[in-house]
Scaffold this active site. Structure first.
Site, PDB file in Angstrom:
ATOM      1  N   ASP A 176     -14.504 -10.039  -8.033  1.00  0.00           N
ATOM      2  CA  ASP A 176     -13.336 -10.831  -8.819  1.00  0.00           C
ATOM      3  C   ASP A 176     -13.911 -11.548 -10.060  1.00  0.00           C
ATOM      4  O   ASP A 176     -15.189 -11.470 -10.300  1.00  0.00           O
ATOM      5  CB  ASP A 176     -12.901 -12.039  -7.918  1.00  0.00           C
ATOM      6  CG  ASP A 176     -11.601 -12.685  -8.211  1.00  0.00           C
ATOM      7  OD1 ASP A 176     -10.992 -12.664  -7.188  1.00  0.00           O
ATOM      8  OD2 ASP A 176     -11.256 -13.193  -9.147  1.00  0.00           O
ATOM      9  N   ASP A 186     -14.987  -6.700 -13.290  1.00  0.00           N
ATOM     10  CA  ASP A 186     -13.521  -6.194 -13.987  1.00  0.00           C
ATOM     11  C   ASP A 186     -13.093  -4.887 -13.618  1.00  0.00           C
ATOM     12  O   ASP A 186     -13.913  -3.856 -13.665  1.00  0.00           O
ATOM     13  CB  ASP A 186     -14.101  -5.962 -15.592  1.00  0.00           C
ATOM     14  CG  ASP A 186     -12.833  -5.570 -16.305  1.00  0.00           C
ATOM     15  OD1 ASP A 186     -11.609  -5.550 -15.605  1.00  0.00           O
ATOM     16  OD2 ASP A 186     -13.042  -5.570 -17.621  1.00  0.00           O
ATOM     17  N   VAL A 187     -12.304  -4.745 -12.696  1.00  0.00           N
ATOM     18  CA  VAL A 187     -11.888  -3.571 -12.125  1.00  0.00           C
ATOM     19  C   VAL A 187     -11.558  -2.543 -12.943  1.00  0.00           C
ATOM     20  O   VAL A 187     -11.636  -1.108 -12.355  1.00  0.00           O
ATOM     21  CB  VAL A 187     -10.742  -3.744 -10.852  1.00  0.00           C
ATOM     22  CG1 VAL A 187     -11.213  -4.912  -9.938  1.00  0.00           C
ATOM     23  CG2 VAL A 187      -9.502  -4.141 -11.547  1.00  0.00           C
ATOM     24  N   TYR A 200       5.434  -3.407 -13.019  1.00  0.00           N
ATOM     25  CA  TYR A 200       4.664  -3.748 -11.720  1.00  0.00           C
ATOM     26  C   TYR A 200       5.022  -2.833 -10.545  1.00  0.00           C
ATOM     27  O   TYR A 200       4.251  -2.281 -10.030  1.00  0.00           O
ATOM     28  CB  TYR A 200       5.213  -5.126 -11.187  1.00  0.00           C
ATOM     29  CG  TYR A 200       4.558  -5.682 -10.084  1.00  0.00           C
ATOM     30  CD1 TYR A 200       3.192  -6.109  -9.908  1.00  0.00           C
ATOM     31  CD2 TYR A 200       5.397  -5.761  -9.025  1.00  0.00           C
ATOM     32  CE1 TYR A 200       2.902  -6.634  -8.696  1.00  0.00           C
ATOM     33  CE2 TYR A 200       4.834  -6.140  -7.616  1.00  0.00           C
ATOM     34  CZ  TYR A 200       3.302  -6.544  -7.686  1.00  0.00           C
ATOM     35  OH  TYR A 200       2.737  -7.060  -6.481  1.00  0.00           O
ATOM     36  N   PHE A 234       4.752 -13.118  -0.177  1.00  0.00           N
ATOM     37  CA  PHE A 234       3.733 -13.897   0.415  1.00  0.00           C
ATOM     38  C   PHE A 234       3.343 -15.348  -0.282  1.00  0.00           C
ATOM     39  O   PHE A 234       3.365 -15.308  -1.553  1.00  0.00           O
ATOM     40  CB  PHE A 234       2.424 -12.960   0.610  1.00  0.00           C
ATOM     41  CG  PHE A 234       2.212 -12.205   1.967  1.00  0.00           C
ATOM     42  CD1 PHE A 234       1.437 -12.485   3.088  1.00  0.00           C
ATOM     43  CD2 PHE A 234       3.233 -11.023   1.993  1.00  0.00           C
ATOM     44  CE1 PHE A 234       1.283 -11.765   4.013  1.00  0.00           C
ATOM     45  CE2 PHE A 234       2.963 -10.430   3.296  1.00  0.00           C
ATOM     46  CZ  PHE A 234       2.287 -10.700   4.256  1.00  0.00           C
ATOM     47  N   THR A 282       0.924 -16.840  -1.724  1.00  0.00           N
ATOM     48  CA  THR A 282      -0.150 -16.806  -2.589  1.00  0.00           C
ATOM     49  C   THR A 282       0.031 -17.857  -3.850  1.00  0.00           C
ATOM     50  O   THR A 282       0.895 -18.089  -4.020  1.00  0.00           O
ATOM     51  CB  THR A 282      -0.508 -15.297  -3.067  1.00  0.00           C
ATOM     52  OG1 THR A 282       0.872 -14.974  -3.868  1.00  0.00           O
ATOM     53  CG2 THR A 282      -0.332 -14.290  -1.859  1.00  0.00           C
TER      54      THR A 282
END
Length: 256
Positions: A36, A59-60, A162, A195, A197
């Site tokens: 994360d 960092d993905v 998105y 969801f 979140t």
């Protein structure tokens, strides 16, 4: 695949769906490395998971950052058996907005880079690590679980960036499963509905309530542990492969 003593990397594991998944996996005997960007939350989550949990800042979108995280996981826990990709961002911008202003290309590129390229970046490196595992009785070496969204199918007004990324995650699920079949690595995707979140909690009621009304049953937001339960089932059910599963209470989102 039996979850006991298996090692999992979870992107976005410091909060939301990823954190719920970390809790569920640890409860079943797995070990978890949280990847994360939020060092404070990530470190706290790892501490709460005890000896079975750890955290590495990641960092993905960076090949170097993910490679370092994968190496740190193998150094800490010895292997990687499961990869769950929960990291992602949202956006709200029309293709052409008011006064004929076109969608900001930089925003589109950022969402694609994190949600789609970031997912692939992590899973490709995790899969390479899984290939070194000893196979189980089913000749299985690993499991990859990606997170899409019902927006991949029912994208609303303003969700073009998105929805495009989540559609991409859905679209690459079967080819990845086919690519990795010879190595004994499965790939599936979960497409959640709405969801409970941190991202959704930040939305006002005027945003949340219409979405709840579109949900058939039960008429509420999804609970993160329900997502986590499906992750656990996918890992344990070795005949699930190349599939995208909607987890959405029957929602079919309207244009807005």
């Amino acid at each position: 695949m039996d979850l006991n003593n298996k090692v999992t990397v979870i992107t976005g594991g410091a909060s939301g769906l990823g954190r719920a998944t970390a809790d569920a996996l640890v409860a079943r005997g797995a070990r978890v490395m949280i990847l994360d960007r939020d060092a404070e939350r990530g470190g706290q989550a790892a501490a709460e998971l005890g000896d079975q949990g750890a955290f590495v800042s990641c960092d993905v979108t960076s090949a170097e950052s993910v490679a370092a995280a994968i190496a740190a996981t193998r150094e800490r826990f010895g292997a990687i058996h499961i990869c769950v990709n929960c990291a992602g961002v949202g956006s709200a911008m029309r293709t052409v907005g008011r006064d004929n202003v076109p969608h900001d290309l930089g925003v589109f590129e950022t969402v694609v880079k994190i949600n789609l390229i970031g997912t692939f970046n992590v899973l490709r490196l995790a899969a390479a690590a899984m290939a070194d595992n000893e196979p189980n009785q089913d000749n299985e070496r690993g499991v990859i679980i990606n997170t899409a969204s019902v927006a991949a199918f029912d994208g609303q007004v303003g969700q073009v960036a998105y929805a495009a990324t989540k559609g991409g995650v859905v679209g690459m699920t079967l080819p990845i499963a086919r690519d990795l079949a010879a190595m004994g690595i499965r790939c599936n995707t979960i497409a959640p509905g709405i969801f409970n979140t941190p991202l959704m909690n930040a939305a006002p009621d005027k945003v949340k309530m219409p979405l709840i009304e579109m949900t058939q049953f039960p008429k509420r937001l999804g609970h993160p542990p329900e997502y986590a339960a499906l992750v656990c089932h996918i890992v344990e059910n070795s005949f699930l492969n190349g599939e995208t599963i909607r987890l959405d209470g029957g929602i079919r989102m309207q244009p807005r």
